[in-house]
Design a protein around this motif. Sequence first.
Motif, PDB file in Angstrom:
ATOM      1  N   GLU A  98       2.715  10.815  -9.916  1.00  0.00           N
ATOM      2  CA  GLU A  98       1.706  11.364 -10.827  1.00  0.00           C
ATOM      3  C   GLU A  98       1.068  12.645 -10.304  1.00  0.00           C
ATOM      4  N   THR A  99       0.943  12.759  -8.976  1.00  0.00           N
ATOM      5  CA  THR A  99       0.198  13.905  -8.431  1.00  0.00           C
ATOM      6  C   THR A  99       1.079  15.129  -8.206  1.00  0.00           C
ATOM      7  N   LEU A 100       2.211  14.928  -7.543  1.00  0.00           N
ATOM      8  CA  LEU A 100       2.986  16.070  -7.058  1.00  0.00           C
ATOM      9  C   LEU A 100       3.443  17.020  -8.166  1.00  0.00           C
ATOM     10  N   PRO A 101       3.966  16.508  -9.300  1.00  0.00           N
ATOM     11  CA  PRO A 101       4.403  17.442 -10.344  1.00  0.00           C
ATOM     12  C   PRO A 101       3.237  18.238 -10.944  1.00  0.00           C
ATOM     13  N   ARG A 102       2.007  17.751 -10.775  1.00  0.00           N
ATOM     14  CA  ARG A 102       0.846  18.451 -11.346  1.00  0.00           C
ATOM     15  C   ARG A 102       0.217  19.431 -10.367  1.00  0.00           C
ATOM     16  N   PHE A 103       0.649  19.388  -9.104  1.00  0.00           N
ATOM     17  CA  PHE A 103       0.100  20.289  -8.090  1.00  0.00           C
ATOM     18  C   PHE A 103       0.661  21.696  -8.304  1.00  0.00           C
ATOM     19  N   ARG A 104      -0.216  22.678  -8.346  1.00  0.00           N
ATOM     20  CA  ARG A 104       0.166  24.078  -8.564  1.00  0.00           C
ATOM     21  C   ARG A 104       0.805  24.313  -9.927  1.00  0.00           C
ATOM     22  N   ASP A 105       0.521  23.451 -10.906  1.00  0.00           N
ATOM     23  CA  ASP A 105       1.079  23.731 -12.232  1.00  0.00           C
ATOM     24  C   ASP A 105       0.169  24.648 -13.036  1.00  0.00           C
ATOM     25  N   GLY A 106      -1.024  24.899 -12.528  1.00  0.00           N
ATOM     26  CA  GLY A 106      -1.887  25.916 -13.124  1.00  0.00           C
ATOM     27  C   GLY A 106      -2.657  25.508 -14.356  1.00  0.00           C
ATOM     28  N   VAL A 107      -2.478  24.263 -14.860  1.00  0.00           N
ATOM     29  CA  VAL A 107      -3.147  23.905 -16.106  1.00  0.00           C
ATOM     30  C   VAL A 107      -3.860  22.555 -16.093  1.00  0.00           C
TER      31      VAL A 107
ATOM     32  N   ALA B 208       0.833  -1.208   0.000  1.00  0.00           N
ATOM     33  CA  ALA B 208       0.000   0.000   0.000  1.00  0.00           C
ATOM     34  C   ALA B 208       0.869   1.260   0.000  1.00  0.00           C
ATOM     35  N   GLU B 209       1.980   1.208   0.733  1.00  0.00           N
ATOM     36  CA  GLU B 209       2.899   2.351   0.699  1.00  0.00           C
ATOM     37  C   GLU B 209       3.517   2.525  -0.690  1.00  0.00           C
ATOM     38  N   GLY B 210       3.770   1.403  -1.350  1.00  0.00           N
ATOM     39  CA  GLY B 210       4.255   1.467  -2.726  1.00  0.00           C
ATOM     40  C   GLY B 210       3.229   2.118  -3.652  1.00  0.00           C
ATOM     41  N   LEU B 211       1.961   1.816  -3.423  1.00  0.00           N
ATOM     42  CA  LEU B 211       0.895   2.462  -4.214  1.00  0.00           C
ATOM     43  C   LEU B 211       0.882   3.971  -3.962  1.00  0.00           C
ATOM     44  N   ALA B 212       1.093   4.357  -2.710  1.00  0.00           N
ATOM     45  CA  ALA B 212       1.127   5.786  -2.379  1.00  0.00           C
ATOM     46  C   ALA B 212       2.332   6.465  -3.034  1.00  0.00           C
ATOM     47  N   ASP B 213       3.479   5.802  -3.002  1.00  0.00           N
ATOM     48  CA  ASP B 213       4.679   6.340  -3.661  1.00  0.00           C
ATOM     49  C   ASP B 213       4.431   6.529  -5.156  1.00  0.00           C
ATOM     50  N   ALA B 214       3.816   5.518  -5.771  1.00  0.00           N
ATOM     51  CA  ALA B 214       3.555   5.588  -7.215  1.00  0.00           C
ATOM     52  C   ALA B 214       2.612   6.748  -7.545  1.00  0.00           C
ATOM     53  N   ALA B 215       1.610   6.958  -6.687  1.00  0.00           N
ATOM     54  CA  ALA B 215       0.687   8.070  -6.918  1.00  0.00           C
ATOM     55  C   ALA B 215       1.407   9.410  -6.810  1.00  0.00           C
ATOM     56  N   ARG B 216       2.349   9.517  -5.858  1.00  0.00           N
ATOM     57  CA  ARG B 216       3.092  10.776  -5.685  1.00  0.00           C
ATOM     58  C   ARG B 216       3.735  11.228  -6.994  1.00  0.00           C
TER      59      ARG B 216
ATOM     60  N   VAL C 187      -3.887   3.839   4.013  1.00  0.00           N
ATOM     61  CA  VAL C 187      -2.852   4.867   3.937  1.00  0.00           C
ATOM     62  C   VAL C 187      -3.532   6.173   3.544  1.00  0.00           C
ATOM     63  N   ILE C 188      -3.169   7.251   4.234  1.00  0.00           N
ATOM     64  CA  ILE C 188      -3.531   8.612   3.814  1.00  0.00           C
ATOM     65  C   ILE C 188      -2.206   9.328   3.585  1.00  0.00           C
ATOM     66  N   ASP C 189      -2.017   9.838   2.379  1.00  0.00           N
ATOM     67  CA  ASP C 189      -0.703  10.385   2.008  1.00  0.00           C
ATOM     68  C   ASP C 189      -0.840  11.808   1.462  1.00  0.00           C
ATOM     69  N   GLN C 190      -0.070  12.749   1.998  1.00  0.00           N
ATOM     70  CA  GLN C 190      -0.026  14.115   1.471  1.00  0.00           C
ATOM     71  C   GLN C 190       1.386  14.373   0.939  1.00  0.00           C
ATOM     72  N   PRO C 191       1.542  14.350  -0.383  1.00  0.00           N
ATOM     73  CA  PRO C 191       2.890  14.415  -0.957  1.00  0.00           C
ATOM     74  C   PRO C 191       3.605  15.764  -0.783  1.00  0.00           C
TER      75      PRO C 191
END
Lengths: 269, 269
Positions: free
Chosen positions: B25-34, B15-23, B121-125
């Motif tokens: 995909e998510t983190l680079p798109r956070f605050r990218d404005g588009v 499950a932690e591996g799933l959270a890492d994998a999501a990071r 797991v609750i994950d905030q990247p």
Amino acid sequence: MSFSEQELRDYAAFAEGLADAARIETLPRFRDGVSVSNKAGASFDPVTDADREGERVQREMIAKTYPEHGIIGEEFGASNPERSWRWVLDPVDGTRAFVCGIASWATLIALEYDQKPVLSVIDQPFTDERWIATGGKTIFRRGGALTACTTSGVTDISTARISTSDPRPLAYFNDQEAAAFARVAEHGRLARFSLDAYAYALLALGEFDLVIEAGLQHHDYAALIPVVEGAGGVITNWRGEPVGSDDRNETLAAATPELHAAAMDVLGG
Amino acid sequence: MSFSEQELRDYAAFAEGLADAARIETLPRFRDGVSVSNKAGASFDPVTDADREGERVQREMIAKTYPEHGIIGEEFGASNPERSWRWVLDPVDGTRAFVCGIASWATLIALEYDQKPVLSVIDQPFTDERWIATGGKTIFRRGGALTACTTSGVTDISTARISTSDPRPLAYFNDQEAAAFARVAEHGRLARFSLDAYAYALLALGEFDLVIEAGLQHHDYAALIPVVEGAGGVITNWRGEPVGSDDRNETLAAATPELHAAAMDVLGG
């Protein structure tokens, strides 16, 4: 104005030093579970040791380096507020967020010249986010990386992301103000709450398009103005006048002049 | 239950591996404005590329490692949901926060056995915060440091810090639910909004005392249950039954059984 760019740069570096000093007092107390006290008796108005100790160390630094400057602080009031240069301090804006473990509280520092804010810092220690506004520009710093801040460019209210600290007519808004905010929220795309000064900082990053409040105090709003304006945004009261010119200390911050005008229209009824 | 502690530990690591994998995909798109799109047409229900790509990569990992497991995901629906082991996925809970640049969105991962969540797991990247709940314990990890989570121990509703994602009868609550929440908020010490699953994670850290919602979906609430219970909290619907046993998917999470009973009383009117 009778000051040089170099003078302003020196003050900006000093303001960052004030933010650094506050971090030492605030961050170790965040989420420690025991630092909350209540200065208002029965009604809830939390103030933490972080707030008091942060302002104490900041006032000592100003008294030592710029003894001729005035100070207005949330915790310890005004010292020589009639001076041309005046620091406005709030080491923990968003004390309710602080006591709930939410990293949207911020240290607010503004420097005013003849009652107008000419530079400011908004600092979030837990996330290591800092906004520094001076000379008409706002810079965002995180983990050593610097970015120039630009608001979103949104002009159409139907696509606006909107924030206020509390939409209920309980905390900041009176009934009329809450109804006016609800009208704007109905026109917009979404509304998020409970962010205090941090919402204006996100507007400067292009993440919110409108922030609308009332019932703020001088130490709540002074630092917002350079940060929003330096990113290309507009911030006034609900009638387009400077923030602080009405009894309610209304704020209306917008990504663009067009959106600002549209929101003012809806607020007016 | 017919599984071993070792099996559960393996699933928790996965499950932690799933959270890492999501990071990724998510983190680079956070605050990218588009990255915002709108899947619901006129009404606002944002979904980002982050959400879709995060779930896509997580489903691939599960299909490869545990092909016999079922999956329920926010974006791509259910695959074999009748299986004993079932993953419940929401790569970006709090999409509204995400599109406003607020770091209270989270990746939610739950593993259910015979329809009951046994780990999550609750994950905030952005803030690098992760809650991992399994075997009746909730662990908080940030920057390599691990802490066992414990709720606040608050039993008196008048001192309770309370959260809901939106107090208005617009987004989640109907009119009656909004009025019931307002009654609880009136009894409590303070209320903060707009936090989605992150509020329950803060309750597990002892920072909130009550979180009250309705109108959630399976992928919104599954991961909350092990995290709250593993920290010593109580989470049920508004009548003390398991979350998911009523049509409205009500949640009432409390730091202690005493506070839970008191809140249930006030919610009931």
